[in-house]
Design an enzyme around this catalytic site. Structure first.
Site, PDB file in Angstrom:
ATOM      1  CD  GLU A   1       4.548  -2.788  -0.331  1.00 15.84           C
ATOM      2  OE1 GLU A   1       4.228  -3.166  -1.302  1.00 15.84           O
ATOM      3  OE2 GLU A   1       3.938  -2.244   0.763  1.00 15.84           O
TER       4      GLU A   1
ATOM      5  CD  GLU B   1       1.020   3.723  -1.737  1.00 16.80           C
ATOM      6  OE1 GLU B   1       1.662   5.044  -1.524  1.00 16.80           O
ATOM      7  OE2 GLU B   1       0.185   3.594  -2.355  1.00 16.80           O
TER       8      GLU B   1
END
Length: 355
Positions: free
Chosen positions: A174, A317
């Site tokens: 994300e 991430e």
């Protein structure tokens, strides 16, 4: 919600017969029983997903959900909101943490704009924008119920595409400034955990800003009063589009029977949401690393899962997924390439004969 309800109802758990065969094979390898620890449990779990003993994981996809969060208005992050957009593009350029690590792992990076607060087009970026960020959860719901369902369906659709492309394992990631706050709110809504125990400093807040972050999250939960028995209500009231999208990835992975990796806190909050929608999805989840965020351990307790690594990472991430792909490969090599006691004895007999 008919499509989502059907997908959830069609999910089946692990194939216990295949898991038993995998365990039998591992128990007969030329080594002390259980001596390869978590590698053995990973191999068994993968066999329960695929129904096979040999499961190479060379076609790797990592799905990133990028979205903004209205709660940043309350000063819960030390980063400006436009970092979401900047880093999303930098992922596609291959210069962020996950960009570099995904390339190292040979994983295909699929970056999705599910709610960035900007008009953006960039080669390779999936435009699935629901709208430009969620509303401020300290003042009311993050999104409508319909938007919450849509975010989950986007994740399922991304998994469906990856399966069509031959993916053998998925990862989740994300990008969204403020999403440690929404993830903490989701965790607290489901578990009733104490904010002082599970809310972390995110990207590195000062002590004063950290106290404000906890206060804002408590306020959001009080104002919205999410129903812990209705996961869609929790997502709609205190979650984020990125969390919904990743929850959809976990649901899609279970539906299509493919292993999927959990990254850090935000990914884990999405996994918890998916688990509350259908507990069977946990049979398909593999936590990669023990995030330094305090709420992560509480989620692992809820899911009854154990991370593979502890590297003191807290980047997010999807970086942990990129590092962990090779561990799944190692588990597969153990179960398929190591010799059994019987096979090893034959080799030993041959060595004795030539001396």
């Amino acid at each position: 919600m008919d499509n989502l309800e059907k997908i959830l109802s069609d999910i089946k758990g692990a194939d216990e017969n295949s898991k038993a065969k995998a365990k039998e094979r591992l128990d007969n390898l030329a080594k002390p029983l259980g001596s390869l620890g978590h590698l053995e449990s990973i191999a068994i779990k993968i066999s329960g997903i695929t129904g096979k003993l040999d499961n190479p994981m060379k076609n790797r996809h990592l799905i990133i959900m990028s979205s903004d969060n209205g709660i940043v208005e309350e000063g819960v992050s030390c980063c400006p909101q436009n970092i979401t957009l900047i880093q999303t593009i930098n992922m596609l350029r291959g210069i962020t943490g996950v960009g570099v690590l995904a390339k190292h792992a040979g994983a295909k990076l699929k970056v999705v704009d599910i709610g960035i607060n900007a008009d953006v087009e960039y080669p390779g970026l999936y435009n699935k924008k629901i709208r430009k960020g969620t509303w401020n959860i300290s003042k009311g719901p993050a999104m409508t119920r319909e938007e919450a369902i849509k975010s989950i369906m986007i994740g399922i659709e991304m998994v469906e595409e990856s399966v069509r492309e031959g993916a053998e394992v998925l990862g989740t990631g994300e990008m969204g400034i403020g999403n440690t706050s929404t993830s903490s709110a989701v965790l607290i809504a489901f578990t009733g955990a104490d904010a002082d125990m599970v809310v972390g400093k995110g990207a590195g807040l000062t002590e004063e800003a950290y106290e404000n972050k906890k206060r804002v999250i408590k306020q959001a939960l009080e104002i919205n009063n999410p129903d812990k028995n209705d996961p869609i209500d929790v997502l709609a009231k205190v979650g984020g589009f990125d969390i919904g999208g990743m929850a959809g990835c976990f649901i899609g992975a279970a539906y299509y029977r493919i292993p999927i990796l959990i990254d850090g806190l935000i990914s884990a909050a999405a996994a918890l949401l998916a688990y509350r929608l259908n507990p069977l999805v946990v049979d398909y989840m593999f936590p990669t690393h023990c995030s330094a965020e305090p709420g992560y351990k509480r989620i692992m307790e809820e899911l009854k899962l154990q991370p593979m690594l502890n590297l003191d990472m807290r980047l997010g991430e999807g970086s942990g997924c990129a590092v962990a792909y090779d561990i799944l490969d190692a588990a597969n090599d153990v179960i398929t390439k190591m010799a059994t006691f019987e096979e090893a004895t034959i080799v030993n007999d041959f060595l004795v004969d030539i001396r």
